[in-house]
Design a protein around this motif. Structure first.
Motif, mmCIF file in Angstrom:
data_model
loop_
_atom_site.group_PDB
_atom_site.id
_atom_site.type_symbol
_atom_site.label_atom_id
_atom_site.label_comp_id
_atom_site.label_asym_id
_atom_site.label_seq_id
_atom_site.Cartn_x
_atom_site.Cartn_y
_atom_site.Cartn_z
ATOM 1 N N VAL A 287 2.755 -1.900 -8.742
ATOM 2 C CA VAL A 287 1.541 -2.446 -8.798
ATOM 3 C C VAL A 287 0.744 -1.966 -7.592
ATOM 4 N N ALA A 288 1.212 -1.861 -6.514
ATOM 5 C CA ALA A 288 0.205 -1.514 -5.659
ATOM 6 C C ALA A 288 -0.337 -0.278 -5.573
ATOM 7 N N VAL A 289 0.231 0.779 -6.087
ATOM 8 C CA VAL A 289 -0.187 2.186 -6.463
ATOM 9 C C VAL A 289 -1.435 1.769 -7.646
ATOM 10 N N ALA A 290 -1.029 1.098 -8.610
ATOM 11 C CA ALA A 290 -2.039 0.675 -9.907
ATOM 12 C C ALA A 290 -3.268 0.181 -9.239
ATOM 13 N N LEU A 291 -3.062 -0.652 -8.306
ATOM 14 C CA LEU A 291 -4.179 -1.453 -7.635
ATOM 15 C C LEU A 291 -5.041 -0.512 -6.686
ATOM 16 N N ALA A 292 -4.228 0.307 -6.219
ATOM 17 C CA ALA A 292 -5.201 1.218 -5.161
ATOM 18 C C ALA A 292 -5.969 2.189 -6.186
ATOM 19 N N LEU A 293 -5.234 2.637 -7.252
ATOM 20 C CA LEU A 293 -5.931 3.420 -8.402
ATOM 21 C C LEU A 293 -7.095 2.878 -8.997
ATOM 22 N N VAL A 294 -6.935 1.473 -8.919
ATOM 23 C CA VAL A 294 -8.075 0.529 -9.544
ATOM 24 C C VAL A 294 -9.242 0.499 -8.618
ATOM 25 N N VAL A 295 -8.620 0.170 -7.179
ATOM 26 C CA VAL A 295 -9.860 0.151 -6.195
ATOM 27 C C VAL A 295 -10.615 1.347 -6.103
ATOM 28 N N VAL A 296 -9.840 2.564 -6.305
ATOM 29 C CA VAL A 296 -10.618 3.902 -5.880
ATOM 30 C C VAL A 296 -11.341 3.959 -7.142
ATOM 31 N N PHE A 297 -11.210 3.724 -8.369
ATOM 32 C CA PHE A 297 -12.059 3.614 -9.577
ATOM 33 C C PHE A 297 -13.200 2.908 -9.296
ATOM 34 N N LEU A 298 -12.955 1.603 -9.024
ATOM 35 C CA LEU A 298 -13.995 0.886 -8.914
ATOM 36 C C LEU A 298 -14.949 1.401 -7.912
ATOM 37 N N GLY A 299 -14.503 1.894 -6.738
ATOM 38 C CA GLY A 299 -15.210 2.301 -5.571
ATOM 39 C C GLY A 299 -16.235 3.310 -6.148
ATOM 40 N N ARG A 300 -15.616 4.195 -6.814
ATOM 41 C CA ARG A 300 -16.308 5.309 -7.227
ATOM 42 C C ARG A 300 -17.344 4.763 -8.455
#
Lengths: 182, 254
Positions: free
Chosen positions: B95-108
């Motif tokens: 879940v943490a990895v998935a959230l980190a990916l989502v954060v990176v995606f949203l940031g971009r």
């Protein structure tokens, strides 16, 4: 009714359910019921008390860690433990790792082995049936089950054709089954 | 035997765990589709359990029970691994990895949107400037108080012609020329505003195109200068601070 009496009155399925809730005394009750069965099978296969005790510990600890390992809807606990104990012991004997952490062993068997008396009666009957089998058939069956030898290995050892060995193993198992069918 | 007879012996070997190779693959494939053979396999395992009973008798040492219960007590539920449950243990990490990916995606995505907004704002500013300039041009061309000047060559023909439209109050000047001869290399025409008093004021440098046409739109000019005439000289490309003689074109206000 004392807690011990209460536990003794619970079914295997109820005890496994209690284990799922983390009840250590349920684990103790299951051990009291089936440790001798698991241990005796393992001792027969391994021929070493220490190694048999290790298998006993491993099987019960695995059940504690993962109660879903045993699915009560797919068979009774006693025969399941007997087969699991045999399979783990054969793995130990052949120095091989279990194919999977959790074996999917589903079985069905006629006699109810839940009670001590039922198991004692069944044990006597099994020994009688085995005693009545032709020696070659009994030997093939026991080599396959308790020594974990393949039909090819049995064929090499006995000098009998592969097909004969296969037939003897299967016929031996069916003979046991037939003895319990009414 | 309730399964298929051709698999009967192999089923017994599979139950015992001694069937290997292509026979095992073929039988396992058959078992996927054949309920009767699955039931027979379960019965054969039951037969094996019966065989296990023949060993009954020996009992484990008493210490074994204590050993197990001590191990159970040491091992809190849910910590141990199992084949079916391992992913529960990994779940928080996943879940943490998935959230980190989502954060990176949203940031971009956020960065991209910000860049697009900045680009659109920049475009809007540029268009506003263009619009203002266009309005000024139209206003200058149509102003009733615009001074309209026609400049012609001192010697005819040909007849180069230039029109300067100047609005003093806005310091707005539009100059349109036609039939202008080409200028020598590294030279350009320079337009001059000749005030009513004082020195000529530079009003833009230009080179005519292939057709001899040229325009000068709103060159930088001091405000409020009253013009009495406009003149054109040939100057270096960068322009001059003061006109270089001769004057090639000149025109006075009407």
């Amino acid at each position: 009714m004392s807690p011990a009496e209460f536990r003794a009155g619970l079914s295997d399925a109820a005890l496994v359910s209690a284990i799922r809730s983390g009840k250590e005394d349920a684990m103790a009750e299951l051990y009291d019921r089936y440790s001798a069965l698991v241990y005796s099978v393992s001792l027969r296969v391994l021929g070493d008390a220490g190694a048999a005790e290790d298998v006993l510990q491993e099987v019960f600890l695995q059940l504690w860690r993962n109660p879903d390992w045993f699915d009560s809807s797919r068979g009774n606990l006693a025969p399941w433990l007997a087969v699991i104990s045999r399979n783990r012991s054969i793995d130990g004997l052949r120095k091989r790792r279990p194919e999977t952490d959790v074996e999917d062993v589903v079985l069905s068997v006629e006699p109810d082995m839940a009670g001590d008396a039922d198991r004692a009666t069944a044990m006597t009957k099994v020994r009688t049936v085995l005693g009545g089998m032709p020696a070659a058939q009994r030997s093939a069956l026991e080599m396959a089950y308790f020594e974990g030898l393949s039909h090819s290995e049995i064929s090499e050892k006995t000098g009998e054709p592969l097909g004969t060995v296969k037939t003897r193993i299967r016929t031996g198992l069916l003979t046991l089954r037939k003895a319990f069918q009414t | 035997m309730s399964g298929h007879e051709q698999f009967a012996e192999d089923l017994a070997l599979l139950a015992l765990g001694s069937l290997e190779g292509k026979e095992r693959v073929a039988l396992e494939s058959h078992l996927q589709e054949c309920a009767a053979c699955r039931r027979e396999l379960e019965s054969l395992r039951g037969d094996m359990a019966l065989l296990s009973l023949s060993t009954a008798g020996p009992k484990p040492p008493a210490r074994s029970r204590e050993r197990l219960l001590a191990a159970v007590a040491r091992e809190p539920r849910g910590v141990a691994t199992s084949g079916q449950r391992w992913w529960w243990i990994l779940a928080p990490s996943l879940v943490a990895v998935a959230l980190a990916l989502v954060v990176v995606f949203l940031g971009r995505q956020n960065l991209t949107l910000r860049e697009r907004i900045a680009g659109m704002e920049s475009d809007a500013v540029a268009r506003q400037v263009e619009l203002r300039q266009a309005r000024e041009i139209v206003s200058t061309l149509t102003a009733s108080d615009a001074m309209r000047v026609t400049l012609v060559a001192a010697k005819a023909p040909p007849q180069p012609q230039g029109k300067a439209i100047y609005v003093r109050d806005r310091s707005s000047l539009i100059f349109i020329a036609s039939d202008m001869p080409a200028v020598p290399a590294q030279k350009a025409y320079e337009l001059w505003l000749i005030p009513t008093s004082g020195a000529p004021i530079p009003a833009g440098v230009f080179k005519p195109d292939a057709h001899g046409s040229a325009t000068v739109v709103n060159p930088p000019l001091p405000t409020g200068i009253e013009a009495k005439a406009f003149a054109i000289t040939i100057e270096p490309e960068a322009g001059s601070a003061s006109p270089t003689m001769p004057i090639v074109m000149v025109g006075a206000g009407e």
